[in-house]
Design a protein around this motif. Structure first.
Motif, PDB file in Angstrom:
ATOM      1  N   CYS A   1       0.764  -1.402   0.236  1.00 45.16           N
ATOM      2  CA  CYS A   1       0.177  -0.035   0.106  1.00 45.16           C
ATOM      3  C   CYS A   1       0.843   1.253   0.018  1.00 45.16           C
ATOM      4  O   CYS A   1       2.164   1.124   0.488  1.00 45.16           O
ATOM      5  N   LEU A   2       0.351   2.206  -0.506  1.00 45.15           N
ATOM      6  CA  LEU A   2       0.907   3.525  -0.517  1.00 45.15           C
ATOM      7  C   LEU A   2       0.253   4.495   0.499  1.00 45.15           C
ATOM      8  O   LEU A   2      -1.183   4.720   0.296  1.00 45.15           O
ATOM      9  N   ILE A   3       0.739   5.349   1.225  1.00 45.92           N
ATOM     10  CA  ILE A   3       0.204   6.152   2.450  1.00 45.92           C
ATOM     11  C   ILE A   3       0.736   7.631   2.308  1.00 45.92           C
ATOM     12  O   ILE A   3       1.995   7.889   2.143  1.00 45.92           O
ATOM     13  N   LEU A   4      -0.415   8.509   2.138  1.00 46.75           N
ATOM     14  CA  LEU A   4       0.130   9.994   1.824  1.00 46.75           C
ATOM     15  C   LEU A   4      -0.644  10.496   3.064  1.00 46.75           C
ATOM     16  O   LEU A   4      -1.742  10.259   3.303  1.00 46.75           O
ATOM     17  N   ALA A   5       0.074  11.473   3.575  1.00 47.05           N
ATOM     18  CA  ALA A   5      -0.496  11.972   4.931  1.00 47.05           C
ATOM     19  C   ALA A   5       0.069  13.420   5.217  1.00 47.05           C
ATOM     20  O   ALA A   5       1.042  13.771   5.045  1.00 47.05           O
TER      21      ALA A   5
END
Length: 428
Positions: free
Chosen positions: A343-347
């Motif tokens: 998965c890819l997490i942008l925050a």
């Protein structure tokens, strides 16, 4: 004479048998009462009262825990299209003064807001994703998220579809982030379609430069009417002290292209390992510090490292009054996709200030592996936003974004918190 002092003599004579007997009996009674109050009667009564009170408290607490658990399960089960708006920032003073209000800040049923733009032409290779964006303990919401699955589509080669994920954390006002939300994907699309042989770094750098120019022009009052939530009153005065971070991910079938400007962050979870795809632009980062000083600026430590003692990041879109020390040039990374990508997490930094990359990936993996099915087609929330179909929605990604947001708030993040989780396994 004896009769005259009889009462007095009888009263003061300590050896008088009746007085001595009465005194002894009184002492025995007192002693009995002392023993009885300490050993025989009171402890069982007191213990019983305490036991009853404890049982009552335990039963109340158990009921409250069950209520909160069922409420959380209902919240987590809500799909992406729930159109909530955060009002929790309006109670910032109450949150600071009242612990009960602060606990209420953790309730996403009142604070969740999906501020994303979502368009989907109806293709089947769109990656699954989930978004949560909350105001948290701030007075105003200045984060913005834009998601455009298949924002570039090849007519004859379906596998060439490109997907856009953008996250913007505004400061000074919300209009810079909102402008990025509305325009960044269009600028990137135009650059990619007209790029020819240009590299991703060249295309993304030009895109961020154009976006920065539009924000600066808009802040000077040349971009039309301000947004409804804007505090700057752009129609009557300039507002150069406004900017936004920008972390943009373009997901292709073979690569993940991340462009970052500011302290929002992108993290890839690959086979259980957290791999940062961007590096925060902090003024005290050695290379950023040298760049600022070579341009004639200074980094002043005022509640942390700040450019000229003002801005706590060294790169941003907007902030015209701090140029050239604060630049809009992004750092671009191109990462080849593998079968191990999860998965890819942008925050925004509202998450990363209190949650590590490893912890965030661990939470996301747990949610993605839980295998929870999506809400049934008859759910009243599934049709709220017509442009979001059942293929877009993923319960695991939504759970992950919600739980990461809750974790940030539970760890007392004082900023807006926005999280995007993209399931990369579903798109291979």
């Amino acid at each position: 004479m004896t009769g005259m002092y009889f009462g007095e003599t009888k009263t003061v004579n300590p050896t008088e048998p009746s007085s001595e007997g009465a005194r002894r009996r009184r002492m025995e009674v007192h002693q009995f009462r002392f023993v009885a109050s300490d050993m025989a009667v009171a402890p069982p009564l007191e213990s019983e009262r305490k036991r009853q009170k404890l049982n009552k408290l335990v039963s109340v607490k158990s009921f409250e825990i069950k209520e909160k658990r069922s409420k959380l399960e209902r919240i987590v089960s809500l799909p992406l299209s729930l159109p909530c708006r955060s009002d929790i920032g309006k109670d910032e003073k109450k949150v600071a003064e009242n612990k009960e209000t602060e606990r209420n800040a953790l309730d996403l049923s009142e604070s969740a807001s999906i501020s994303s733009n979502i368009e989907r032409p109806g293709v089947s290779d769109c990656p699954k994703f989930g978004v949560t964006s909350v105001c948290g303990r701030r007075r105003d919401m200045e984060d913005a998220v834009s998601i455009y699955p298949t924002f570039i589509r090849e007519k004859h080669e379906k596998s060439s579809n490109l997907h856009f994920f953008g996250l913007y954390d505004g400061h000074g006002c919300s209009h810079a982030a909102m402008k990025c939300k509305d325009r960044m994907h269009e600028i990137v699309k135009n650059e990619v379609e007209s790029a020819g042989e240009a590299t991703w770094k060249e295309m993304m750098t030009r895109s961020f430069t154009k976006m920065d120019k539009e924000v600066v022009e808009y802040s000077r009052g040349g971009g039309g009417a301000p947004t409804a939530d804007c505090r700057c009153e752009l129609q009557t005065q300039q507002c150069d002290a406004v900017g936004s971070t920008a972390v943009v991910a373009v997901v292709t079938p073979n690569e993940i292209v991340v462009s970052n400007c500011g302290d929002s962050r992108a993290v890839l979870c690959r086979n259980g390992v957290a791999i940062p795809l961007s590096t925060d632009h902090k003024p005290d980062r050695p290379d950023e510090l040298n760049r600022i000083e070579e341009a004639g600026g200074r980094v002043i430590y005022w509640d942390g490292a700040r450019v000229l003692g003002v801005l706590a990041m060294s790169r941003a879109i907007g902030d015209n009054y701090l140029k050239p020390y604060v630049t809009s040039e992004p750092e671009v990374t191109v990462t080849e996709r593998t079968v191990d990508d999860e998965c890819l997490i942008l925050a925004s930094d509202g998450l990363w200030d209190v949650v590590s990359n490893e912890t965030a990936c661990g939470v996301a993996r747990m949610c993605l592996r839980s295998g929870r099915p999506p809400s049934p087609p008859g759910s009243p929330f599934n049709d709220v936003t017509p442009t979001v179909s059942g293929e877009n929605f993923d319960q695991g990604c939504t759970d992950a974004s919600i739980l990461l947001t809750r974790l940030a708030l539970a760890r007392h993040s004082s900023d807006n918190v926005s999280v995007v989780v993209v399931d990369l396994k579903r798109d291979l």
